[in-house]
Design an enzyme around this catalytic site. Structure first.
Site, PDB file in Angstrom:
ATOM      1  N   ARG A   1       0.814  -1.217   0.000  1.00  0.00           N
ATOM      2  CA  ARG A   1       0.000   0.000   0.000  1.00  0.00           C
ATOM      3  C   ARG A   1       0.849   1.269   0.000  1.00  0.00           C
ATOM      4  O   ARG A   1       0.475   2.264   0.609  1.00  0.00           O
ATOM      5  CB  ARG A   1      -0.957   0.040   1.194  1.00  0.00           C
TER       6      ARG A   1
ATOM      7  N   ARG B   1      -3.809   6.479   0.343  1.00  0.00           N
ATOM      8  CA  ARG B   1      -4.392   7.646   1.012  1.00  0.00           C
ATOM      9  C   ARG B   1      -3.450   8.463   1.885  1.00  0.00           C
ATOM     10  O   ARG B   1      -3.740   9.613   2.190  1.00  0.00           O
ATOM     11  CB  ARG B   1      -5.557   7.189   1.893  1.00  0.00           C
TER      12      ARG B   1
ATOM     13  N   ASP C   1      -6.377  -3.372  -7.669  1.00  0.00           N
ATOM     14  CA  ASP C   1      -6.942  -3.983  -6.468  1.00  0.00           C
ATOM     15  C   ASP C   1      -7.148  -5.464  -6.732  1.00  0.00           C
ATOM     16  O   ASP C   1      -7.316  -5.872  -7.887  1.00  0.00           O
ATOM     17  CB  ASP C   1      -8.276  -3.331  -6.084  1.00  0.00           C
TER      18      ASP C   1
ATOM     19  N   TYR D   1     -14.079 -12.700  -0.131  1.00  0.00           N
ATOM     20  CA  TYR D   1     -14.866 -11.506  -0.498  1.00  0.00           C
ATOM     21  C   TYR D   1     -16.101 -11.886  -1.305  1.00  0.00           C
ATOM     22  O   TYR D   1     -17.175 -11.318  -1.126  1.00  0.00           O
ATOM     23  CB  TYR D   1     -14.019 -10.513  -1.291  1.00  0.00           C
TER      24      TYR D   1
HETATM   25  O1  1CP Z   1       0.554   0.336  -3.112  1.00  0.00           O
HETATM   26  C1  1CP Z   1      -0.214  -0.612  -3.197  1.00  0.00           C
HETATM   27  O2  1CP Z   1      -0.060  -1.640  -2.505  1.00  0.00           O
HETATM   28  C2  1CP Z   1      -1.238  -0.457  -4.267  1.00  0.00           C
HETATM   29  C3  1CP Z   1      -2.296  -1.192  -4.679  1.00  0.00           C
HETATM   30  C4  1CP Z   1      -3.262  -2.045  -3.908  1.00  0.00           C
HETATM   31  C5  1CP Z   1      -3.097  -3.373  -3.557  1.00  0.00           C
HETATM   32  C6  1CP Z   1      -1.837  -4.218  -3.680  1.00  0.00           C
HETATM   33  C7  1CP Z   1      -4.594  -1.677  -3.544  1.00  0.00           C
HETATM   34  C8  1CP Z   1      -5.192  -0.368  -3.737  1.00  0.00           C
HETATM   35  N1  1CP Z   1      -5.217  -2.774  -3.065  1.00  0.00           N
HETATM   36  C9  1CP Z   1      -4.328  -3.818  -3.035  1.00  0.00           C
HETATM   37  C10 1CP Z   1      -4.571  -5.197  -2.642  1.00  0.00           C
HETATM   38  C11 1CP Z   1      -5.717  -5.503  -1.778  1.00  0.00           C
HETATM   39  N2  1CP Z   1      -7.011  -5.068  -1.860  1.00  0.00           N
HETATM   40  C12 1CP Z   1      -5.668  -6.474  -0.751  1.00  0.00           C
HETATM   41  C13 1CP Z   1      -4.441  -7.266  -0.410  1.00  0.00           C
HETATM   42  C14 1CP Z   1      -3.572  -6.456   0.504  1.00  0.00           C
HETATM   43  C15 1CP Z   1      -4.097  -6.250   1.882  1.00  0.00           C
HETATM   44  O3  1CP Z   1      -4.262  -7.247   2.598  1.00  0.00           O
HETATM   45  O4  1CP Z   1      -4.329  -5.091   2.252  1.00  0.00           O
HETATM   46  C16 1CP Z   1      -6.932  -6.578  -0.180  1.00  0.00           C
HETATM   47  C17 1CP Z   1      -7.366  -7.483   0.956  1.00  0.00           C
HETATM   48  C18 1CP Z   1      -7.775  -5.687  -0.881  1.00  0.00           C
HETATM   49  C19 1CP Z   1      -9.209  -5.462  -0.661  1.00  0.00           C
HETATM   50  C20 1CP Z   1      -9.442  -4.033  -0.378  1.00  0.00           C
HETATM   51  N3  1CP Z   1      -9.527  -3.079  -1.353  1.00  0.00           N
HETATM   52  C21 1CP Z   1      -9.492  -3.397   0.864  1.00  0.00           C
HETATM   53  C22 1CP Z   1      -9.348  -4.088   2.217  1.00  0.00           C
HETATM   54  C23 1CP Z   1     -10.684  -4.281   2.844  1.00  0.00           C
HETATM   55  C24 1CP Z   1     -10.623  -5.251   4.010  1.00  0.00           C
HETATM   56  O5  1CP Z   1     -11.060  -6.392   3.822  1.00  0.00           O
HETATM   57  O6  1CP Z   1     -10.144  -4.864   5.082  1.00  0.00           O
HETATM   58  C25 1CP Z   1      -9.667  -2.028   0.632  1.00  0.00           C
HETATM   59  C26 1CP Z   1      -9.817  -0.940   1.643  1.00  0.00           C
HETATM   60  C27 1CP Z   1      -9.682  -1.851  -0.775  1.00  0.00           C
HETATM   61  C28 1CP Z   1      -9.741  -0.585  -1.542  1.00  0.00           C
HETATM   62  C29 1CP Z   1      -8.397  -0.087  -1.932  1.00  0.00           C
HETATM   63  N4  1CP Z   1      -7.496  -0.791  -2.705  1.00  0.00           N
HETATM   64  C30 1CP Z   1      -6.362  -0.022  -2.921  1.00  0.00           C
HETATM   65  C31 1CP Z   1      -6.560   1.218  -2.251  1.00  0.00           C
HETATM   66  C32 1CP Z   1      -5.583   2.352  -2.238  1.00  0.00           C
HETATM   67  C33 1CP Z   1      -7.824   1.155  -1.622  1.00  0.00           C
HETATM   68  C34 1CP Z   1      -8.479   2.261  -0.813  1.00  0.00           C
HETATM   69  C35 1CP Z   1      -9.491   2.903  -1.647  1.00  0.00           C
HETATM   70  C36 1CP Z   1      -9.417   4.355  -1.910  1.00  0.00           C
HETATM   71  O7  1CP Z   1      -8.405   4.992  -2.196  1.00  0.00           O
HETATM   72  O8  1CP Z   1     -10.515   4.894  -1.843  1.00  0.00           O
END
Ligand code: 1CP
Length: 361
Positions: A35, A39, A84, A160
């Site tokens: 990540r 944000r 994502d 999910y």
């Molecule tokens: O820098 C990076 O790592 C960029 C890209 C990235 C990656 C690798 C994003 C952007 N998402 C992910 C993978 C991801 N998405 C995972 C695996 C990593 C982890 O465990 O955190 C998972 C479980 C998700 C699912 C997801 N998408 C969540 C987690 C929800 C939960 O179950 O707790 C969330 C909040 C998202 C949305 C998301 N994805 C990425 C961002 C920056 C965001 C936030 C959204 C936004 O900016 O509004």
């Protein structure tokens, strides 16, 4: 003296990340953060006032811009594609949104045979061309710094799709896994094909490392992981091995699973902060590279406390076959300047040009 035009040019040294993932000793320990695009960055928040999260991932120029920014701003040794884990299940027929402050929400959770039968195969070149273009644009802009492509692991994606939203207990997921093993098998096989195709396509488009996020596998007992998940991971990694690209396998809260995860055949394991790296290493096959494992909350602590913990990670990780990372993603309230200073600190602390060769007594 510059080499003559057309004459031999000195070979560029292999990127630190690739040296470490090949089990070697790089000139300094490579660093990147899960990540690292998101944000906590003012520029990302700025972009997000104009575009939705999925709009960013679906617009190659913007996705590449967000992907590359941490390399320029923080000095990290790799970029990870901005996307994502849910992106490839869209063309499989899953209707979802990313809800602000929550995460992925699936319109019609999959809990029966009809739901699994309705899933479609995914052909990345046809179904996800914007993702592959984002990979190509990122690779071009990175000028030799490795790009990490990624996907969610079948279990974490299944959680999910079945729960329909982020979950703590995985009640419906376990109910399906235990209650209907044949349906579970069919769903896991389908998701494994989607994930395998998506990862291979990213490597084909220029990603030089792949990471598989099995973020929630730690919710499973060792017995369930071994029986219901590991066979699919073994098939997935066997499918990826011929690509010749190192593959990192990551989970949270999965100390009880490290031997079982390593046995599925990834190149390297990425672990969280719950167990010291030295202990994890002793449980892995000799020479298997490791990634981790600073607690992301340490980045919110005072600098001396952060450095105390980072020093432990560097000492436990060692100089060979080690990639410095967090145990999970950067938290949104993290100060980007702290992240930048930490990258510099890890590089300075581990540089082989140090008088002590980067090895502290
Ligand atoms: O820098 C990076 O790592 C960029 C890209 C990235 C990656 C690798 C994003 C952007 N998402 C992910 C993978 C991801 N998405 C995972 C695996 C990593 C982890 O465990 O955190 C998972 C479980 C998700 C699912 C997801 N998408 C969540 C987690 C929800 C939960 O179950 O707790 C969330 C909040 C998202 C949305 C998301 N994805 C990425 C961002 C920056 C965001 C936030 C959204 C936004 O900016 O509004």
């Amino acid at each position: 003296m510059d080499p003559a035009p057309g004459g031999p040019v000195s070979a560029r040294p292999a990127p630190r990340l690739l040296t470490a993932l090949a089990g070697g000793v790089p000139d300094a320990t490579p660093v990147w953060f899960m990540r690292q695009a998101g944000r906590y960055q003012p520029q990302y928040r700025q972009l997000r006032t104009r575009y939705g999260m999925l709009e960013l991932t679906n617009t190659p120029s913007l996705a590449a811009q967000v992907t590359v920014a941490p390399v320029r701003d923080l000095g990290v040794d790799a970029a990870i594609l901005f996307s994502d884990i849910m992106v490839p299940v869209g063309p499989a027929g899953v209707d979802f949104e990313i809800r602000e402050g929550v995460g992925p929400i699936v319109a019609r959770p999959i809990r029966d045979a009809a739901g699994v039968a309705a899933l479609r195969e995914v052909e990345p070149a046809r179904d996800l061309p914007e993702v592959l273009e984002a990979v190509e644009r990122s690779v071009a802009a990175l000028a030799g710094v490795p790009l990490i492509g990624f996907a969610g692991a079948p279990f974490t994606l299944a959680s999910y799709l079945i729960e329909g939203r982020p979950s703590r207990q995985y009640i419906e997921t376990k109910r399906l896994m235990w209650g209907d093993p044949l349906l579970w098998e069919a769903l896991m096989r389908h998701l494994s094909r989607v994930v395998g195709a998506h990862l291979a396509a990213q490597a084909g488009a220029g990603a030089s490392v792949l990471q598989v996020f099995d973020s929630w596998a730690g919710a499973l007992s060792r017995e369930d992981y071994t029986a219901q998940v590991a066979p699919h991971m073994r098939r997935l990694f066997a499918h990826l091995t011929p690509l010749g690209v190192p593959v990192i396998y990551f989970a949270v809260g999965a100390s009880h699973l490290v031997e079982a995860m390593a046995a599925t055949g990834p190149t390297a394991l990425s672990v969280d902060w719950r167990e010291p790296l030295g202990q994890v290493r002793r449980r892995l096959p000799p020479g298997m590279p490791l990634q981790g494992n600073l607690d992301p909350v340490a980045l919110l602590a005072a600098w001396p406390s952060l450095i105390h913990q980072a020093r432990t990670v560097v000492a436990e990780g060692g100089r060979q076959g080690f990639v410095f990372n967090l145990g999970h993603g950067i938290l949104p309230t993290t100060d980007p300047e702290t992240v930048r200073r930490l990258v510099q600190w890890v590089h300075d602390e581990t540089a082989s040009s140090r008088p002590d060769g980067g090895i502290r007594p």
